[in-house]
Every structure is written in structure tokens, then in C-alpha cells.
Design a protein around this motif. Structure first.
Motif, PDB file in Angstrom:
ATOM      1  N   SER A 219       0.839  -1.369  -0.053  1.00 46.95           N
ATOM      2  CA  SER A 219      -0.082   0.078  -0.084  1.00 46.95           C
ATOM      3  C   SER A 219       0.849   1.408   0.103  1.00 46.95           C
ATOM      4  O   SER A 219       0.449   2.255  -0.490  1.00 46.95           O
ATOM      5  CB  SER A 219      -0.836  -0.041   1.184  1.00 46.95           C
ATOM      6  N   MET A 220       1.880   1.258   0.605  1.00 41.65           N
ATOM      7  CA  MET A 220       2.801   2.515   0.802  1.00 41.65           C
ATOM      8  C   MET A 220       3.360   2.652  -0.648  1.00 41.65           C
ATOM      9  O   MET A 220       3.591   3.716  -1.175  1.00 41.65           O
ATOM     10  CB  MET A 220       3.982   1.948   1.735  1.00 41.65           C
ATOM     11  N   LEU A 221       3.951   1.360  -1.213  1.00 44.75           N
ATOM     12  CA  LEU A 221       4.558   1.708  -2.609  1.00 44.75           C
ATOM     13  C   LEU A 221       3.458   2.123  -3.583  1.00 44.75           C
ATOM     14  O   LEU A 221       3.729   2.900  -4.552  1.00 44.75           O
ATOM     15  CB  LEU A 221       5.154   0.328  -3.090  1.00 44.75           C
ATOM     16  N   LEU A 222       2.265   1.541  -3.487  1.00 44.18           N
ATOM     17  CA  LEU A 222       1.222   2.124  -4.379  1.00 44.18           C
ATOM     18  C   LEU A 222       0.707   3.285  -4.298  1.00 44.18           C
ATOM     19  O   LEU A 222       0.732   4.221  -5.340  1.00 44.18           O
ATOM     20  CB  LEU A 222      -0.173   1.310  -4.192  1.00 44.18           C
ATOM     21  N   VAL A 223       0.905   3.897  -3.268  1.00 41.69           N
ATOM     22  CA  VAL A 223       0.635   5.524  -2.816  1.00 41.69           C
ATOM     23  C   VAL A 223       1.578   6.250  -3.465  1.00 41.69           C
ATOM     24  O   VAL A 223       1.417   7.301  -4.234  1.00 41.69           O
ATOM     25  CB  VAL A 223       0.233   5.678  -1.409  1.00 41.69           C
ATOM     26  N   ALA A 224       2.833   5.789  -3.212  1.00 42.09           N
ATOM     27  CA  ALA A 224       3.945   6.688  -3.669  1.00 42.09           C
ATOM     28  C   ALA A 224       3.994   6.559  -5.089  1.00 42.09           C
ATOM     29  O   ALA A 224       4.361   7.670  -5.795  1.00 42.09           O
ATOM     30  CB  ALA A 224       5.238   6.113  -2.884  1.00 42.09           C
ATOM     31  N   VAL A 225       4.146   5.409  -5.756  1.00 40.06           N
ATOM     32  CA  VAL A 225       4.328   5.385  -7.402  1.00 40.06           C
ATOM     33  C   VAL A 225       2.932   6.008  -7.854  1.00 40.06           C
ATOM     34  O   VAL A 225       3.395   6.458  -9.107  1.00 40.06           O
ATOM     35  CB  VAL A 225       4.460   3.885  -7.731  1.00 40.06           C
TER      36      VAL A 225
END
Length: 236
Positions: A219-225
């Protein structure tokens, strides 16, 4: 020698560190990563249930663990915010805070100090037997009730909107009303429900991969990317 014995008695973590074995590294790192992935969102959620700013949940998660690593006698005990305490903390401090967030944080800190003093006092008097007087059905009912309160309080955030209500019934009505009025944010709902699906799926498959780590990290990577920082509420 007496000073060394006293330091080992009062600071067990230092004794463990002095005799640390290299073979423990792998398991300790994995345990630390999984515990971090579990406690970070849990701490934020319990802080909100208590009526405090989300970042206070991180403080209450990180600092006690670091202190307990030095003074705690157990190497496997998890210390941090708990679902059974969050509603009680909120009920204790919010009426006295009168809507002032800074005052609420100060009162929560004072409450923590007082409870710590009472626990030390109870330990000196060997009062641990008191917990055995609570029957198992009462404890299970209490924890299940708190689980419902936490779920109802966190559902709006999972779906991407907020509810201004008090109590389990008010939160449940607010969630139903928000869904009916089309307040659900697609991005927030996708991340929240997707994370739950990942955790449940990996648990059903009996995978050795910790689902919580995958869900939180993903979820962190998805929000950042995807650049969803403006679309999804993040702690910052």
C-alpha cells in the motif's frame, strides 16, 4: 561484580545483548519487520480511537518497545497500544480535554505515567493475582465488544470518509449513511479492502510470507508510485 549483577537484574536487555548469538539475527530481523508492519497501522488506528492525533500512536508504539528492550525481562513480549485500552483512554481524557488536541495529548501522557506508577506499585506488592479473579467469559466478552468498537470506528477511514458520531451505534449509522450518500473514496477503499484481501488470502494459503508486511509495504508503494498522496489521507 555486584554492580554487574545489579545491571543484569534491572536491565535484562543489556545482559541479552552481551551474550547475543549471531544465529539469532535472521529470526530477529524477520520478527522486527513483521512487528513493525503490524504495529504501525495498529498504533495509528488506536490513537484515533482514543481521540488523539495519528502520530501519537507511532510514539506510543516505538518508544515503549525501545525502553522495554532494555528493562523488560521477556524477549518475546510485544508492547504497544492495545485495542482494550484505546476506548478507555478516550473516555478518560476527551471530556477533560474539551476539544483541545494538545491538552488531550498532555492528559494522555499524564495518564500513562500514572498507570505506570500503579503498575510498579502493584508489582512491589505482588498484586498480579488480581487478574486471575476475572472470569474468562467476562474477558472474552469485553474484548469482543472492543473489537466491534474499533472496527466501527475505523470503517469510515478505510472507505475514505469521516463520521462525526459517538459510540458504536452512531459510528455504524454514520458508515451506512456515508455509503448511501456516495461518500466512499475509490482509492482509499481499494487500498483498505485490497490490504484485507491480501492478509486473508496469505493466511488461508498458509503461506510463510507475512500478509501484513505485504499489505502495508504494498500500500505504501502504491500510494508513492501512483501519486495518490493528495487523494488518499496519509499521516505525513
Amino acid at each position: 561484580m555486584q554492580m554487574v549483577a545489579l545491571s543484569g537484574k534491572w536491565f535484562p536487555g543489556l545482559r541479552v545483548l552481551a551474550h547475543y548469538e549471531r544465529s539469532w539475527w535472521r529470526n530477529d530481523i524477520v520478527a522486527g519487520v513483521v512487528l513493525t508492519a503490524l504495529l504501525v497501522p495498529a498504533g495509528i488506528g488506536y490513537a484515533q480511537v482514543s481521540g488523539l492525533a495519528p502520530v501519537t500512536g507511532l510514539y506510543a508504539t516505538i518508544v515503549p518497545l525501545l525502553v522495554y528492550a532494555v528493562v523488560g525481562p521477556s524477549r518475546i513480549l510485544v508492547l504497544g497500544p492495545d485495542s482494550s485500552l484505546a476506548p478507555i483512554v478516550g473516555a478518560s481524557i476527551l471530556p477533560l480535554a474539551a476539544g483541545d488536541p494538545e491538552r488531550a495529548i498532555a492528559l494522555a501522557g499524564l495518564l500513562a505515567i500514572l498507570m505506570g506508577a500503579f503498575l510498579v506499585f502493584g508489582s512491589l506488592l505482588r498484586l498480579g493475582f488480581v487478574t486471575d479473579l476475572l472470569s474468562k467469559p467476562i474477558r472474552i466478552g469485553y474484548l469482543n465488544g472492543l473489537a466491534l468498537v474499533v472496527i466501527a470506528g475505523q470503517l469510515p477511514g478505510l472507505l475514505g470518509f469521516s463520521v462525526d458520531a459517538d459510540g458504536l451505534v452512531g459510528d455504524a449509522r454514520g458508515v451506512v449513511s456515508g455509503i448511501r450518500n456516495g461518500l466512499v473514496d475509490p482509492a482509499s477503499a481499494a487500498i483498505g479492502l485490497g490490504s484485507i484481501a491480501v492478509i486473508v488470502a496469505l493466511r488461508v494459503l498458509h503461506s510463510r510470507v507475512p500478509g501484513v508486511v505485504v499489505a502495508v509495504g504494498g500500500s505504501m508503494l502504491l500510494v508513492a508510485v501512483a501519486g495518490w498522496r493528495d487523494e488518499v489521507a496519509v499521516v505525513g
